[in-house]
Design a protein around this motif. Structure first.
Motif, PDB file in Angstrom:
ATOM      1  N   ARG A   1      23.003  94.404  -3.610  1.00 27.32           N
ATOM      2  CA  ARG A   1      24.073  94.776  -2.687  1.00 27.32           C
ATOM      3  C   ARG A   1      23.677  94.541  -1.235  1.00 27.32           C
ATOM      4  O   ARG A   1      24.319  95.036  -0.311  1.00 27.32           O
ATOM      5  N   MET A   2      22.605  93.800  -1.025  1.00 24.58           N
ATOM      6  CA  MET A   2      22.032  93.678   0.307  1.00 24.58           C
ATOM      7  C   MET A   2      23.039  93.173   1.326  1.00 24.58           C
ATOM      8  O   MET A   2      23.057  93.636   2.474  1.00 24.58           O
ATOM      9  N   ARG A   3      23.894  92.227   0.943  1.00 31.37           N
ATOM     10  CA  ARG A   3      24.855  91.682   1.904  1.00 31.37           C
ATOM     11  C   ARG A   3      25.878  92.731   2.334  1.00 31.37           C
ATOM     12  O   ARG A   3      26.544  92.566   3.354  1.00 31.37           O
TER      13      ARG A   3
ATOM     14  N   HIS B   1      21.302 101.969   5.943  1.00 31.36           N
ATOM     15  CA  HIS B   1      22.105 102.706   4.972  1.00 31.36           C
ATOM     16  C   HIS B   1      22.056 101.989   3.633  1.00 31.36           C
ATOM     17  O   HIS B   1      22.986 101.275   3.256  1.00 31.36           O
ATOM     18  N   TYR B   2      20.951 102.200   2.947  1.00 30.42           N
ATOM     19  CA  TYR B   2      20.713 101.486   1.685  1.00 30.42           C
ATOM     20  C   TYR B   2      20.960 102.450   0.529  1.00 30.42           C
ATOM     21  O   TYR B   2      20.039 102.797  -0.213  1.00 30.42           O
ATOM     22  N   TYR B   3      22.205 102.784   0.376  1.00 27.35           N
ATOM     23  CA  TYR B   3      22.595 103.839  -0.553  1.00 27.35           C
ATOM     24  C   TYR B   3      22.356 103.485  -2.011  1.00 27.35           C
ATOM     25  O   TYR B   3      22.239 104.358  -2.858  1.00 27.35           O
ATOM     26  N   GLY B   4      22.293 102.202  -2.310  1.00 29.60           N
ATOM     27  CA  GLY B   4      22.163 101.783  -3.696  1.00 29.60           C
ATOM     28  C   GLY B   4      20.731 101.663  -4.182  1.00 29.60           C
ATOM     29  O   GLY B   4      20.495 101.475  -5.376  1.00 29.60           O
TER      30      GLY B   4
ATOM     31  N   ALA C   1      14.175  98.486  -5.666  1.00 27.67           N
ATOM     32  CA  ALA C   1      14.912  98.225  -6.896  1.00 27.67           C
ATOM     33  C   ALA C   1      16.240  98.967  -6.880  1.00 27.67           C
ATOM     34  O   ALA C   1      16.292 100.141  -6.500  1.00 27.67           O
ATOM     35  N   GLU C   2      17.290  98.268  -7.259  1.00 31.95           N
ATOM     36  CA  GLU C   2      18.597  98.907  -7.422  1.00 31.95           C
ATOM     37  C   GLU C   2      19.225  98.409  -8.707  1.00 31.95           C
ATOM     38  O   GLU C   2      18.987  97.279  -9.138  1.00 31.95           O
TER      39      GLU C   2
END
Length: 129
Positions: free
Chosen positions: A104-106, A112-115, A98-99
């Motif tokens: 923002r996956m694209r 690096h899944y900062y969100g 969940a973000e």
């Protein structure tokens, strides 16, 4: 306490289908984009698909486009991933994430899944040839 609980994984033959579910609790579901990531043995975790909460827009990674469908049932705080025409290379642990607000996956570089604010514990999908 925030929880994302995945279910629906299992063993399926190539060409078969599975439907994964992600039930969210402890968050205001409508405020979050929910995504599915997967991690195969000895590989980095990668994004598969996500759905944004603001406009319901969806994103699919190229290798699953046309085979997987993501959907959301806001009344049940649940996101589904319908996976059809499964291939052995789809074998992985699938994680729900969940973000806040938008998907923002694209934009993410692998690993690096900062969100991402919250992760589930994953469900194993095994596709036999």
């Amino acid at each position: 306490e925030v929880q994302l609980v995945e279910s629906g994984g299992g063993l399926v033959q190539a060409g078969g289908s599975l439907r994964l579910s992600c039930v969210a609790s402890g968050i205001t579901f409508d405020d979050y984009a929910i995504g599915w990531f997967r991690q195969a043995p000895a590989k980095e975790r990668e994004g598969v698909s996500c759905i944004s909460s603001d406009d319901g827009s969806t994103y699919y990674e190229d290798s699953v486009q046309g085979r997987f469908t993501i959907s959301s049932d806001n009344a049940k705080n649940t996101v589904y991933l319908q996976m059809n025409s499964l291939k052995p290379e789809d074998t992985a642990v699938y994680y729900c994430a969940a973000e806040l607000a938008v998907c923002r996956m694209r934009d993410y570089e692998i690993g690096h899944y900062y969100g991402i604010d919250y992760w589930g514990k994953g469900t194993l999908v095994t596709v036999s040839s």
